[in-house]
Design a protein around this motif. Sequence first.
Motif, PDB file in Angstrom:
ATOM      1  N   ILE A 180     118.774 -23.256-101.908  1.00 56.12           N
ATOM      2  CA  ILE A 180     119.352 -21.766-101.741  1.00 56.12           C
ATOM      3  C   ILE A 180     118.778 -20.864-101.230  1.00 56.12           C
ATOM      4  O   ILE A 180     119.276 -20.033-100.064  1.00 56.12           O
ATOM      5  CB  ILE A 180     119.776 -21.251-103.284  1.00 56.12           C
ATOM      6  CG1 ILE A 180     120.796 -22.411-103.910  1.00 56.12           C
ATOM      7  CG2 ILE A 180     120.560 -19.957-103.238  1.00 56.12           C
ATOM      8  CD1 ILE A 180     121.143 -22.033-105.515  1.00 56.12           C
ATOM      9  N   GLU A 181     117.329 -20.659-101.329  1.00 53.28           N
ATOM     10  CA  GLU A 181     116.341 -19.692-100.446  1.00 53.28           C
ATOM     11  C   GLU A 181     116.447 -19.789 -99.299  1.00 53.28           C
ATOM     12  O   GLU A 181     116.545 -19.060 -98.445  1.00 53.28           O
ATOM     13  CB  GLU A 181     115.142 -19.622-101.277  1.00 53.28           C
ATOM     14  CG  GLU A 181     114.249 -18.499-100.751  1.00 53.28           C
ATOM     15  CD  GLU A 181     112.943 -18.591-101.463  1.00 53.28           C
ATOM     16  OE1 GLU A 181     111.900 -17.698-100.976  1.00 53.28           O
ATOM     17  OE2 GLU A 181     112.770 -19.075-102.581  1.00 53.28           O
ATOM     18  N   LYS A 182     116.385 -21.212 -98.930  1.00 52.80           N
ATOM     19  CA  LYS A 182     116.073 -21.524 -97.532  1.00 52.80           C
ATOM     20  C   LYS A 182     117.383 -21.833 -96.822  1.00 52.80           C
ATOM     21  O   LYS A 182     117.455 -21.071 -95.495  1.00 52.80           O
ATOM     22  CB  LYS A 182     115.322 -22.884 -97.410  1.00 52.80           C
ATOM     23  CG  LYS A 182     114.654 -23.344 -95.958  1.00 52.80           C
ATOM     24  CD  LYS A 182     113.770 -24.381 -96.129  1.00 52.80           C
ATOM     25  CE  LYS A 182     113.117 -24.698 -94.944  1.00 52.80           C
ATOM     26  NZ  LYS A 182     112.113 -23.745 -94.641  1.00 52.80           N
ATOM     27  N   PHE A 183     118.548 -21.890 -97.240  1.00 52.92           N
ATOM     28  CA  PHE A 183     119.634 -21.939 -96.525  1.00 52.92           C
ATOM     29  C   PHE A 183     120.783 -21.248 -97.513  1.00 52.92           C
ATOM     30  O   PHE A 183     121.625 -21.925 -98.283  1.00 52.92           O
ATOM     31  CB  PHE A 183     120.110 -23.459 -96.490  1.00 52.92           C
ATOM     32  CG  PHE A 183     119.315 -24.295 -95.730  1.00 52.92           C
ATOM     33  CD1 PHE A 183     119.194 -24.277 -94.340  1.00 52.92           C
ATOM     34  CD2 PHE A 183     118.440 -25.020 -96.161  1.00 52.92           C
ATOM     35  CE1 PHE A 183     118.191 -24.845 -93.472  1.00 52.92           C
ATOM     36  CE2 PHE A 183     117.362 -25.830 -95.507  1.00 52.92           C
ATOM     37  CZ  PHE A 183     117.176 -25.799 -94.147  1.00 52.92           C
ATOM     38  N   PRO A 184     120.942 -19.975 -97.680  1.00 51.22           N
ATOM     39  CA  PRO A 184     121.911 -19.056 -98.426  1.00 51.22           C
ATOM     40  C   PRO A 184     123.199 -19.137 -97.854  1.00 51.22           C
ATOM     41  O   PRO A 184     123.683 -18.276 -97.454  1.00 51.22           O
ATOM     42  CB  PRO A 184     121.180 -17.817 -98.445  1.00 51.22           C
ATOM     43  CG  PRO A 184     120.473 -17.804 -96.975  1.00 51.22           C
ATOM     44  CD  PRO A 184     119.895 -19.098 -96.761  1.00 51.22           C
ATOM     45  N   VAL A 185     123.823 -20.363 -97.907  1.00 50.90           N
ATOM     46  CA  VAL A 185     125.199 -20.546 -97.123  1.00 50.90           C
ATOM     47  C   VAL A 185     126.155 -21.109 -98.221  1.00 50.90           C
ATOM     48  O   VAL A 185     125.840 -22.064 -99.164  1.00 50.90           O
ATOM     49  CB  VAL A 185     125.256 -21.369 -96.020  1.00 50.90           C
ATOM     50  CG1 VAL A 185     124.512 -20.637 -94.910  1.00 50.90           C
ATOM     51  CG2 VAL A 185     124.632 -22.679 -96.209  1.00 50.90           C
ATOM     52  N   THR A 186     127.509 -20.979 -98.273  1.00 52.22           N
ATOM     53  CA  THR A 186     128.450 -21.571 -99.050  1.00 52.22           C
ATOM     54  C   THR A 186     128.434 -23.020 -98.616  1.00 52.22           C
ATOM     55  O   THR A 186     128.091 -23.373 -97.561  1.00 52.22           O
ATOM     56  CB  THR A 186     129.788 -20.934 -99.061  1.00 52.22           C
ATOM     57  OG1 THR A 186     130.521 -21.064-100.178  1.00 52.22           O
ATOM     58  CG2 THR A 186     130.455 -21.157 -97.704  1.00 52.22           C
TER      59      THR A 186
END
Length: 487
Positions: free
Chosen positions: A69-75
């Motif tokens: 989540i921290e590296k890729f904060p996308v839905t």
Amino acid sequence: MANRERKKLEKSLKPHWVWAIAFGSAIGWGAFVLPTDWIDQAGPIGVIIGILLGAALMMIIGVSYGFLIEKFPVTGGEFAYAYIGFGRLFAFIAGWFLTLGYICIVALNASALALLAKFLFPDLVRTGNMYTVAGYEVSIIQIAIASIALILFAILNIRGASFSGKTQFVFSIILILGITLLGVGAIFADGPSLSNVTPAFNPDQTAIASILTILAIAPFAYVGFDNIPQAAEEFEFEPKKAFGLIIWSLLAAGIAYSAMILITASSIPWQNLLAQIQETQSVWGTGDAIESYMGRAGVFIIAAAVCMGIFTGLNGFYISASRLTFAMGRARILPNMFRQLHPKHNTPYVGILFTMAICLIAPWFGRQALLWVVDMSSTGVAIAYFFCTATAYKFFRWSDKQPARGYADVVAPGKKFLSLIGMLSAIGFLVLLLLPWSPASLGTESYIALGIWILIGIVFYLFNSGRYNSIDRKELNYLILEKEEIE
């Protein structure tokens, strides 16, 4: 260039709202409706040990979620993570099975509301009985109650993520207060006693088998904490806070489940309670247990808590199902309509309406038929957990002496070990669910339902795979991750 259109969701979710989305979704109706079913399978202590071990394993899996989540904060959550780690086909598989899990739980929450009404107002709900499915009477009143709830929460979610987040937090606080009041009542009322919790395990099987039976359903019991990555694109705070929110939501959910098991089993000797439920053909054993020591006041309290659990489940999984189908639509693996946003509220309304439409079919099949899909949804969730942890495992290196391959550039032996444990846990969940000789193996009906969902997924993939697979890699990276290169 038309393919590069990438619609975005608004950043409007506060940390305590996101915590409530995870906690409330993980608790849902299960903590209030299923205790007697679980106690029957494993005995009270067997359930509590299995539930808490499940929470611990989910926390280990949560390490991988927090990192990604921290590296890729996308839905899109596991859909995006499976794409990063394993490519396009496996991304669709992870997303499709997780969509199954989310939609099943929306339907089950709506059916739980009808079950509550049947317990509180049996004569009214029996009005208009139409037919029986697997021994469960289906009435037009039950169908109406579940359908109205599905429609109302679809409208609530279309109105916006911030509105949903605020209401989710309020629902979660009321739910916690309800459990606290039931626990205080059990402590001070005449009747409840810890001696009623014995025997600790199901006497018909070993303690280990009892614990494994409950541990196998941990993906179903705690599904909801993974709603956090589905909402990551809408955080109005730093994504690195997500890991803490995951841990606190799982801890709170584990305590809430254990408290309700202990409250239910301590009310009267649990084997007597189960015999009474069977003799009276009660539709809600937990309600009977609470009524035995708190009377109608206790029924009112647990009914309010159940309503909050149902509302948080409906709300949270509408959010997740719609965000997941939005992310898959944005990647062009689902039809274009799924990537459309509401012109006024900027919400993925097509995914919300799609979820509602499928779930509106469910009440017509009765409660028992719906329970057949619980284990099936656990299978879908366990598959998604595997792809998340396996992708995180690929990111980490044991030491700086190990050569970096591709994007595996993070030296973190502790996190790599935990992601490995999480990956093995996900495989273990699948083994417990899918092997016929397992104590938690799927029933025949669940296998059939799972097969149908796989066939539907194959059809969806075949219709959309040409466009999906023809998109340039950098372009697809941008559509899914909002970056052309995976760093």
